[in-house]
Design a protein around this motif. Structure first.
Motif, PDB file in Angstrom:
ATOM      1  N   UNK A   3     -21.976   6.251  42.997  1.00 18.94           N
ATOM      2  CA  UNK A   3     -21.893   4.908  42.437  1.00 18.94           C
ATOM      3  C   UNK A   3     -22.634   3.887  43.305  1.00 18.94           C
ATOM      4  N   UNK A   4     -23.401   4.331  44.263  1.00 16.59           N
ATOM      5  CA  UNK A   4     -23.944   3.440  45.279  1.00 16.59           C
ATOM      6  C   UNK A   4     -25.443   3.661  45.467  1.00 16.59           C
ATOM      7  N   UNK A   5     -26.109   2.606  45.915  1.00 19.07           N
ATOM      8  CA  UNK A   5     -27.533   2.665  46.258  1.00 19.07           C
ATOM      9  C   UNK A   5     -27.714   1.882  47.548  1.00 19.07           C
ATOM     10  N   UNK A   6     -28.315   2.516  48.555  1.00 14.05           N
ATOM     11  CA  UNK A   6     -28.507   1.866  49.852  1.00 14.05           C
ATOM     12  C   UNK A   6     -29.921   2.106  50.374  1.00 14.05           C
ATOM     13  N   UNK A   7     -30.219   1.452  51.497  1.00  7.89           N
ATOM     14  CA  UNK A   7     -31.555   1.561  52.088  1.00  7.89           C
ATOM     15  C   UNK A   7     -31.657   2.666  53.130  1.00  7.89           C
ATOM     16  N   UNK A   8     -30.525   3.243  53.524  1.00  9.64           N
ATOM     17  CA  UNK A   8     -30.537   4.304  54.533  1.00  9.64           C
ATOM     18  C   UNK A   8     -29.282   5.156  54.365  1.00  9.64           C
ATOM     19  N   UNK A   9     -29.323   6.367  54.920  1.00 12.53           N
ATOM     20  CA  UNK A   9     -28.156   7.233  54.878  1.00 12.53           C
ATOM     21  C   UNK A   9     -27.001   6.622  55.658  1.00 12.53           C
ATOM     22  N   UNK A  10     -27.311   5.964  56.761  1.00 11.91           N
ATOM     23  CA  UNK A  10     -26.257   5.335  57.559  1.00 11.91           C
ATOM     24  C   UNK A  10     -25.542   4.247  56.762  1.00 11.91           C
ATOM     25  N   UNK A  11     -26.315   3.431  56.041  1.00 10.78           N
ATOM     26  CA  UNK A  11     -25.708   2.379  55.226  1.00 10.78           C
ATOM     27  C   UNK A  11     -24.877   2.981  54.096  1.00 10.78           C
ATOM     28  N   UNK A  12     -25.370   4.058  53.479  1.00 10.69           N
ATOM     29  CA  UNK A  12     -24.603   4.726  52.421  1.00 10.69           C
ATOM     30  C   UNK A  12     -23.296   5.273  52.966  1.00 10.69           C
ATOM     31  N   UNK A  13     -23.341   5.922  54.129  1.00 11.30           N
ATOM     32  CA  UNK A  13     -22.114   6.455  54.728  1.00 11.30           C
ATOM     33  C   UNK A  13     -21.102   5.344  54.996  1.00 11.30           C
ATOM     34  N   UNK A  14     -21.596   4.202  55.472  1.00 14.79           N
ATOM     35  CA  UNK A  14     -20.712   3.068  55.743  1.00 14.79           C
ATOM     36  C   UNK A  14     -20.082   2.554  54.452  1.00 14.79           C
ATOM     37  N   UNK A  15     -20.901   2.437  53.396  1.00 15.67           N
ATOM     38  CA  UNK A  15     -20.388   1.969  52.117  1.00 15.67           C
ATOM     39  C   UNK A  15     -19.366   2.920  51.527  1.00 15.67           C
ATOM     40  N   UNK A  16     -19.639   4.215  51.560  1.00 17.10           N
ATOM     41  CA  UNK A  16     -18.710   5.180  50.980  1.00 17.10           C
ATOM     42  C   UNK A  16     -17.410   5.251  51.791  1.00 17.10           C
ATOM     43  N   UNK A  17     -17.504   5.071  53.092  1.00 18.84           N
ATOM     44  CA  UNK A  17     -16.290   5.018  53.904  1.00 18.84           C
ATOM     45  C   UNK A  17     -15.437   3.818  53.527  1.00 18.84           C
ATOM     46  N   UNK A  18     -16.082   2.677  53.323  1.00 21.55           N
ATOM     47  CA  UNK A  18     -15.350   1.472  52.947  1.00 21.55           C
ATOM     48  C   UNK A  18     -14.710   1.627  51.566  1.00 21.55           C
ATOM     49  N   UNK A  19     -15.409   2.274  50.649  1.00 15.79           N
ATOM     50  CA  UNK A  19     -14.857   2.519  49.317  1.00 15.79           C
ATOM     51  C   UNK A  19     -13.550   3.303  49.401  1.00 15.79           C
ATOM     52  N   UNK A  20     -13.523   4.308  50.267  1.00 14.21           N
ATOM     53  CA  UNK A  20     -12.302   5.094  50.432  1.00 14.21           C
ATOM     54  C   UNK A  20     -11.190   4.265  51.057  1.00 14.21           C
ATOM     55  N   UNK A  21     -11.550   3.393  52.003  1.00 16.91           N
ATOM     56  CA  UNK A  21     -10.544   2.580  52.675  1.00 16.91           C
ATOM     57  C   UNK A  21      -9.854   1.620  51.710  1.00 16.91           C
ATOM     58  N   UNK A  22     -10.553   1.142  50.698  1.00 14.95           N
ATOM     59  CA  UNK A  22      -9.981   0.138  49.799  1.00 14.95           C
ATOM     60  C   UNK A  22      -9.643   0.730  48.419  1.00 14.95           C
ATOM     61  N   UNK A  23      -9.607   2.064  48.328  1.00 15.99           N
ATOM     62  CA  UNK A  23      -9.320   2.701  47.049  1.00 15.99           C
ATOM     63  C   UNK A  23      -7.973   2.203  46.497  1.00 15.99           C
ATOM     64  N   UNK A  24      -7.953   1.679  45.245  1.00 17.44           N
ATOM     65  CA  UNK A  24      -6.684   1.226  44.661  1.00 17.44           C
ATOM     66  C   UNK A  24      -5.740   2.401  44.422  1.00 17.44           C
TER      67      UNK A  24
END
Length: 284
Positions: free
Chosen positions: A258-279
């Motif tokens: 569900x995500x688009x980023x400029x680097x693998x590091x940014x994608x990993x950070x985004x996906x980690x945050x998604x899990x942290x705030x999962x409803x």
């Protein structure tokens, strides 16, 4: 006295944007895919995803909570209306000329912000835009701009960006334009491409645009990368369409589900945050 003979000069043809790709909406049912990050999105980035929607309003009753990061989603309607409500982020009726801009940043869950309005059906487009590196891990936010607040330039409503001196109140990043246009039957209109906006495309909601081959409802057109203008003419039924132009996105697209980023590091950070705030109760 010598008289110079008149010389007939051939009219100079003004350079125009050339069509390099034409895509027909795929899929059956109320939602048809026109562009994905894994196909035409690589050519048209920062524009990376586009769906055309033509649906019964009852579809908005189904809550489909899902995450995003690294992108903004942009929702506009070409017919009908929906009710938007995100509490402190805003609420109101989304109809022709209005816009919902959801900036996912480093991570967000959404899908419950719309409910049916007063119309039995609605049509429109949902667009994904890849965020610049400076914003892709920034805070998430929603913006709702009602139709009365979007400026008009001739037949165009300025949904995002600035065109002919008129700026949309939506707080999108610089170097990005998105217009909603309706042309009367037979009317002509030219999009004067802003400097640096080498990315350009349009998608027809209904009616037809006249070219070597007509562009019909459900067609998406990608133009060559240049700063030339885009002259358009409507068919006998008129035409309603969206048009995007932008400064090219300078990064490769690194894709998650569900995500688009400029680097693998940014994608990993985004996906980690998604899990942290999962409803609670949201599906993986």
């Amino acid at each position: 006295m010598q008289h110079q003979s008149a010389v007939a000069l051939a009219p100079t043809k003004v350079a125009e944007r050339q069509v390099v790709h034409r895509n027909r909406a795929s899929g059956h049912g109320p939602i048809a895919r026109l562009m994905s990050p894994s196909d035409l999105g690589h050519y048209l980035k920062p524009f990376v995803f586009l769906d055309r929607v033509d649906a019964d309003a009852s579809i908005a009753r189904g809550v489909n909570i899902h995450p995003h990061s690294g992108i903004a989603t942009v929702t506009v309607l070409t017919e009908g209306n929906l009710h938007f409500d995100k509490g402190d982020w805003g609420n109101g009726v989304l109809d022709y000329g209005g816009v919902e801009w959801m900036q996912a940043g480093r991570g967000i869950w959404h899908g419950d912000e719309f409910t049916p309005g007063s119309s039995p059906r609605f049509s429109g487009f949902q667009l994904w835009v890849a965020l610049p590196a400076a914003l892709e891990l920034g805070p998430a936010e929603w913006q709702f701009v009602p139709s009365r607040d979007t400026p008009a330039v001739g037949p165009a409503r300025v949904i995002l960006g600035t065109y002919q001196g008129c700026r949309s109140p939506a707080r999108s990043f610089d170097g990005l334009n998105y217009l909603l246009v309706t042309l009367a039957p037979g009317a002509e209109w030219t999009y004067e491409t802003p400097a640096g906006h080498e990315v350009g495309w349009l998608a027809v909601s209904h009616g037809a645009l006249i070219a070597d081959e007509p562009f019909l409802g459900g067609d998406m057109i990608a133009f060559d990368k240049s700063a030339a203008p885009i002259p358009l003419r409507a068919g006998t039924e008129g035409a309603t369409f969206v048009l995007g132009s932008a400064v090219p996105h300078p990064h490769d697209l690194v894709l998650g589900y569900y995500s688009v980023h400029t680097s693998q590091q940014a994608l990993d950070t985004g996906e980690k945050r998604i899990e942290e705030i999962r409803p609670s109760g949201a599906r993986k």
